[in-house]
Design a protein around this motif. Structure first.
Motif, short mmCIF file in Angstrom:
data_model
loop_
_atom_site.label_atom_id
_atom_site.label_comp_id
_atom_site.label_asym_id
_atom_site.label_seq_id
_atom_site.Cartn_x
_atom_site.Cartn_y
_atom_site.Cartn_z
N ASP A 146 -4.20 0.29 -13.28
CA ASP A 146 -2.93 -0.36 -13.58
C ASP A 146 -3.18 -1.54 -14.52
O ASP A 146 -3.95 -2.46 -14.20
N THR A 161 -8.89 -0.11 -10.14
CA THR A 161 -7.51 0.07 -10.57
C THR A 161 -7.41 0.46 -12.04
O THR A 161 -8.19 0.00 -12.87
N LYS A 182 0.83 -1.21 0.00
CA LYS A 182 0.00 0.00 0.00
C LYS A 182 0.86 1.25 0.00
O LYS A 182 0.58 2.22 -0.72
N GLN A 183 1.90 1.23 0.80
CA GLN A 183 2.81 2.38 0.87
C GLN A 183 3.41 2.70 -0.50
O GLN A 183 3.53 3.86 -0.89
N GLU A 184 3.78 1.65 -1.22
CA GLU A 184 4.41 1.83 -2.53
C GLU A 184 3.39 1.87 -3.66
O GLU A 184 3.76 2.08 -4.82
N GLN A 185 2.12 1.65 -3.33
CA GLN A 185 1.04 1.66 -4.32
C GLN A 185 1.27 0.65 -5.45
O GLN A 185 1.12 0.96 -6.64
N TYR A 186 1.61 -0.57 -5.04
CA TYR A 186 1.73 -1.68 -5.99
C TYR A 186 0.33 -2.28 -6.16
O TYR A 186 -0.11 -3.11 -5.36
N ALA A 187 -0.35 -1.85 -7.19
CA ALA A 187 -1.77 -2.19 -7.36
C ALA A 187 -2.02 -3.70 -7.34
O ALA A 187 -2.90 -4.18 -6.60
N MET A 192 -1.34 -5.22 -3.94
CA MET A 192 -2.36 -4.83 -2.98
C MET A 192 -3.58 -5.73 -3.12
O MET A 192 -4.14 -6.20 -2.12
#
Length: 218
Positions: A203, A201, A159-164, A167
Motif C-alpha cells: 500500500d 505492505t 485488520k478486518q477492513e485491511q487498512y494497511a 494496521m
C-alpha cells in the motif's frame, strides 16, 4: 494570567460554536456553505462529489497541536459542503486528539462525541480513527485497561477492513508501553508485527507513512 486563561477559554468557545454550526448543517442534510478552493500544493487523500479533500494527516504539527486544531477547524467548512460523513468524522477525531495533547479532556470528549455522530453513515475507516483517539484519551487519563480495549478493537476493525496504514499504526500503539501498559512480551509481539506489516505492505500510503515515521520502528 487570568486574562490569558479567559482569552483562551473564549477562543475555544468560539471554535466550538462555529463547529456546532457546521455540524448542524451536515446533520440537517443540506449544505449552505461554500467549498474551499483546491490547493495545488496540498496532497489529497480522496475525492467525493467533485471535492478534493486535503490529506489532513499530512497537516499535523505534533509540536503545535493548537495550530493543528486551527487548521482542522478551518477544514470543517469543506467537509460540511461535501456532506462526506467519513471525512467529517475523521477530522473531528483528530481535533479531539489536539485537545488530548493539550490536556483538555473536556473538549477532547466533546469532539469525540461529535465524531461518533457520523459513524453510522461513514466508511469503517472513520470508526478506526474514532476508536484509536478514544484509546489515546483513556491512556492520557491513566486508564490503560480501557485504552488497551479500545485500541484492540481498533486493531480488529482495521485488520478486518485491511487498512494497511492503520494496521501498522495500531500495532505500534499496542506495543507502546505508554499507551497500553501490556506485559513486555506482548508489547514486543505487537512491535514485531508492526515491523512485519511495514516490511511487506504494498500500500503506497502505508509505505509513505512508514518512511515518515522510521523512528517508531527502532
Amino acid at each position: 494570567m487570568k486574562a490569558g486563561k479567559a482569552a483562551k477559554s473564549s477562543s475555544i468557545r468560539t471554535a466550538r460554536v462555529a463547529a456546532l454550526g457546521v455540524l448542524a448543517v451536515v446533520l440537517g442534510g443540506q449544505s449552505v456553505l461554500t467549498a474551499q478552493a483546491a490547493q495545488e500544493d496540498v496532497p489529497y487523500c480522496h475525492r467525493y462529489a467533485d471535492f478534493n479533500f486535503p490529506d489532513y494527516m499530512a497537516m499535523w504539527n505534533y509540536d503545535d497541536p493548537a495550530l493543528t486544531a486551527t487548521t482542522f477547524f478551518a477544514m470543517l467548512n469543506m467537509a460540511a459542503s461535501s456532506m462526506d460523513k467519513t471525512f467529517m468524522s475523521e477530522l473531528l477525531s483528530q481535533i479531539a486528539r489536539t485537545f488530548v495533547m493539550r490536556g483538555d479532556m473536556e473538549n477532547a470528549r466533546y469532539y469525540l462525541e461529535q465524531a461518533n455522530l457520523f459513524l453510522a453513515q461513514s466508511e469503517p475507516r472513520a470508526e478506526v480513527y474514532y476508536l484509536r483517539e478514544t484509546a489515546r484519551l483513556y491512556a492520557t487519563q491513566g486508564d490503560y485497561t480501557q485504552a488497551t480495549e479500545w485500541m484492540q478493537t481498533a486493531w480488529q476493525l482495521a485488520k478486518q477492513e485491511q487498512y494497511a496504514q492503520l494496521m501498522i499504526e495500531t500495532a505500534l500503539d499496542l506495543g507502546d508501553g505508554q499507551m497500553t501498559r501490556l506485559p513486555d512480551a506482548e508489547q514486543q509481539e505487537w512491535h514485531h508485527l508492526a515491523n512485519r506489516l511495514a516490511e511487506n505492505t504494498h500500500d503506497q500510503r502505508a509505505q509513505l507513512w512508514v518512511l515518515q515515521h522510521t523512528a517508531r520502528f527502532r
